[in-house]
Design an enzyme around this catalytic site. Structure first.
Site, mmCIF file in Angstrom:
data_model
loop_
_atom_site.group_PDB
_atom_site.id
_atom_site.type_symbol
_atom_site.label_atom_id
_atom_site.label_comp_id
_atom_site.label_asym_id
_atom_site.label_seq_id
_atom_site.Cartn_x
_atom_site.Cartn_y
_atom_site.Cartn_z
ATOM 1 N N SER A 199 -8.216 3.880 -7.600
ATOM 2 C CA SER A 199 -7.584 4.765 -8.586
ATOM 3 C C SER A 199 -8.475 4.803 -9.820
ATOM 4 O O SER A 199 -9.177 3.832 -10.126
ATOM 5 C CB SER A 199 -6.207 4.207 -8.975
ATOM 6 O OG SER A 199 -5.778 4.750 -10.211
ATOM 7 N N TYR A 202 -1.048 -2.154 -11.966
ATOM 8 C CA TYR A 202 -1.601 -1.271 -10.930
ATOM 9 C C TYR A 202 -3.118 -1.151 -11.095
ATOM 10 O O TYR A 202 -3.877 -1.325 -10.139
ATOM 11 C CB TYR A 202 -0.921 0.098 -11.050
ATOM 12 C CG TYR A 202 -1.428 1.153 -10.101
ATOM 13 C CD1 TYR A 202 -1.138 1.099 -8.742
ATOM 14 C CD2 TYR A 202 -2.183 2.235 -10.564
ATOM 15 C CE1 TYR A 202 -1.594 2.091 -7.873
ATOM 16 C CE2 TYR A 202 -2.639 3.225 -9.708
ATOM 17 C CZ TYR A 202 -2.344 3.153 -8.361
ATOM 18 O OH TYR A 202 -2.804 4.126 -7.505
HETATM 19 N N1 LIG Z 1 -0.947 9.810 -5.920
HETATM 20 C C1 LIG Z 1 -1.800 9.465 -6.875
HETATM 21 O O1 LIG Z 1 -1.783 9.995 -7.999
HETATM 22 C C2 LIG Z 1 -2.871 8.436 -6.610
HETATM 23 C C3 LIG Z 1 -3.945 8.375 -7.499
HETATM 24 C C4 LIG Z 1 -4.933 7.425 -7.289
HETATM 25 C C5 LIG Z 1 -4.847 6.583 -6.207
HETATM 26 N N2 LIG Z 1 -3.775 6.653 -5.354
HETATM 27 C C6 LIG Z 1 -3.749 5.713 -4.243
HETATM 28 O O2 LIG Z 1 -3.798 6.452 -3.037
HETATM 29 C C7 LIG Z 1 -3.162 5.724 -1.987
HETATM 30 C C8 LIG Z 1 -2.169 6.638 -1.281
HETATM 31 O O3 LIG Z 1 -1.224 7.082 -2.239
HETATM 32 P P1 LIG Z 1 -0.324 8.387 -2.038
HETATM 33 O O4 LIG Z 1 -0.256 9.048 -3.359
HETATM 34 O O5 LIG Z 1 -0.767 9.143 -0.837
HETATM 35 O O6 LIG Z 1 1.092 7.669 -1.760
HETATM 36 P P2 LIG Z 1 2.344 8.097 -0.893
HETATM 37 O O7 LIG Z 1 2.420 9.584 -0.728
HETATM 38 O O8 LIG Z 1 3.485 7.376 -1.508
HETATM 39 O O9 LIG Z 1 2.016 7.467 0.550
HETATM 40 C C9 LIG Z 1 1.883 6.086 0.685
HETATM 41 C C10 LIG Z 1 1.579 5.753 2.146
HETATM 42 O O10 LIG Z 1 1.412 4.340 2.249
HETATM 43 C C11 LIG Z 1 2.419 3.791 3.103
HETATM 44 N N3 LIG Z 1 2.855 2.508 2.525
HETATM 45 C C12 LIG Z 1 3.440 2.321 1.325
HETATM 46 N N4 LIG Z 1 3.733 1.019 1.166
HETATM 47 C C13 LIG Z 1 3.317 0.376 2.287
HETATM 48 C C14 LIG Z 1 3.367 -0.963 2.736
HETATM 49 N N5 LIG Z 1 3.916 -1.948 2.002
HETATM 50 N N6 LIG Z 1 2.842 -1.254 3.952
HETATM 51 C C15 LIG Z 1 2.309 -0.277 4.725
HETATM 52 N N7 LIG Z 1 2.236 1.006 4.352
HETATM 53 C C16 LIG Z 1 2.744 1.340 3.159
HETATM 54 C C17 LIG Z 1 3.526 4.849 3.162
HETATM 55 O O11 LIG Z 1 4.296 4.831 4.351
HETATM 56 P P3 LIG Z 1 5.630 3.912 4.525
HETATM 57 O O12 LIG Z 1 6.459 4.114 3.288
HETATM 58 O O13 LIG Z 1 6.278 4.383 5.778
HETATM 59 O O14 LIG Z 1 5.129 2.521 4.668
HETATM 60 C C18 LIG Z 1 2.701 6.135 3.091
HETATM 61 O O15 LIG Z 1 2.156 6.435 4.349
HETATM 62 C C19 LIG Z 1 -2.539 4.500 -2.652
HETATM 63 O O16 LIG Z 1 -3.375 3.393 -2.471
HETATM 64 C C20 LIG Z 1 -2.479 4.893 -4.116
HETATM 65 O O17 LIG Z 1 -2.494 3.773 -4.957
HETATM 66 C C21 LIG Z 1 -2.793 7.571 -5.519
#
Ligand SMILES: NC(=O)c1ccc[n+]([C@@H]2O[C@H](COP(=O)([O-])OP(=O)(O)OC[C@H]3O[C@@H](n4cnc5c(N)ncnc54)[C@H](OP(=O)(O)O)[C@@H]3O)[C@@H](O)[C@H]2O)c1
Length: 247
Positions: free
Chosen positions: A147, A160
């Site tokens: 991130s 975070y």
């Molecule tokens: N969205 C943003 O603004 C942003 C920005 C920078 C970085 N990121 C990073 O990008 C990555 C993906 O984020 P996203 O925005 O795509 O999130 P998201 O839409 O909430 O999706 C999260 C994914 O991770 C899985 N997950 C969550 N907790 C888990 C656990 N304890 N064990 C196994 N799987 C788990 C979820 O499935 P289940 O709930 O079924 O487990 C889902 O497939 C993360 O690492 C996040 O920190 C996001």
């Protein structure tokens, strides 16, 4: 016509959001995939979509990133299923907001477990397969979704951001140890991406003004095109404006 039918990737957090978009981009090139998250039903639905998009074999392996044995078994399952790993996509992660003054340490511990400890275990578990895939003149890539808060601090995202800074550091050290043998890691450090994780922000920043998951997937896909002689340590993906150092 698929581009590389026999390449394979393990993608965590692949049921929705950024992980799903990366899996979809690889599926369009005919990759074999292991997809993981906690919820089996959403993964099975995503697997069907990925096959429609052109993926080769798709294995569904549910795993909670807080469960050491499950994370270790996930890495082993991918190796057993495909015998190679061209890309390990460490994407599953959780967010949590709160000032240092108020953040419960229990929540910090959970963030650390999911965002740092699980990636560490996964790297250990998949490393033998990554090394054998890169043997000779090949390449195997680790793509870890960090991130922008791991590079530039953001108020209320200290815990975070600290986990994401740790993930970036882990991958940097990994490169020092493994890159000469063809295995290298890239962290992608995006600002706000329009996924479920940023729903809490939508009144402040319209979703259409956020980075899309598909754009992050383009960056991830590009990394898979790099040879073993090109190491890309970290990509910061920010939103336009007069402050490019904020999420
Ligand atoms: N969205 C943003 O603004 C942003 C920005 C920078 C970085 N990121 C990073 O990008 C990555 C993906 O984020 P996203 O925005 O795509 O999130 P998201 O839409 O909430 O999706 C999260 C994914 O991770 C899985 N997950 C969550 N907790 C888990 C656990 N304890 N064990 C196994 N799987 C788990 C979820 O499935 P289940 O709930 O079924 O487990 C889902 O497939 C993360 O690492 C996040 O920190 C996001």
């Amino acid at each position: 016509m698929s581009e590389q039918t026999n390449r394979s990737a393990l993608v965590t957090g692949a049921s929705r959001g950024i992980g799903a978009a990366i899996a979809e981009r690889l599926a369009a090139d005919g990759w074999d995939l292991t997809i993981s998250a906690r919820g089996r039903e959403a993964l099975e639905a995503k697997a069907a979509e990925l096959r429609e998009l052109g993926a080769g074999r798709v294995e569904v392996v549910p795993a909670d990133m807080t469960d050491t044995d499950a994370v270790t078994a996930l890495g082993a399952a991918h190796g057993e299923a495909f015998g190679r790993c061209d890309a390990l996509v460490i994407n599953a992660g959780m967010g949590s907001k709160g000032a240092v003054a108020e953040m419960p340490v229990k929540r910090f511990d959970r963030l650390y477990q999911v965002n740092v400890r699980a990636p560490y275990i996964l790297l250990q578990s998949v490393l033998p397969t990554l090394r054998s895939t890169a043997a000779g003149h090949g390449a195997a890539k680790v793509i870890a979704v960090a991130s922008i808060t791991g590079v530039y601090p953001e108020p209320e995202l200290s815990a975070y951001g600290a986990t994401k800074a740790a993930l970036i550091s882990l991958c940097e050290t990994f490169n020092l140890e493994e890159s000469e043998d063809g295995v290298s890691a890239t962290t992608i450090a995006p600002g706000y991406v329009a996924t479920d994780m940023t729903d809490w922000l939508k009144d402040r920043i319209p979703k259409e003004e956020m980075i899309t998951a598909a754009v992050v997937a383009v960056v991830a896909h590009s990394v898979t095109q790099l040879s073993r002689y090109a190491v890309l340590p970290n990509v910061v993906l920010t939103r336009p404006g007069t402050n490019l150092h904020r999420a």
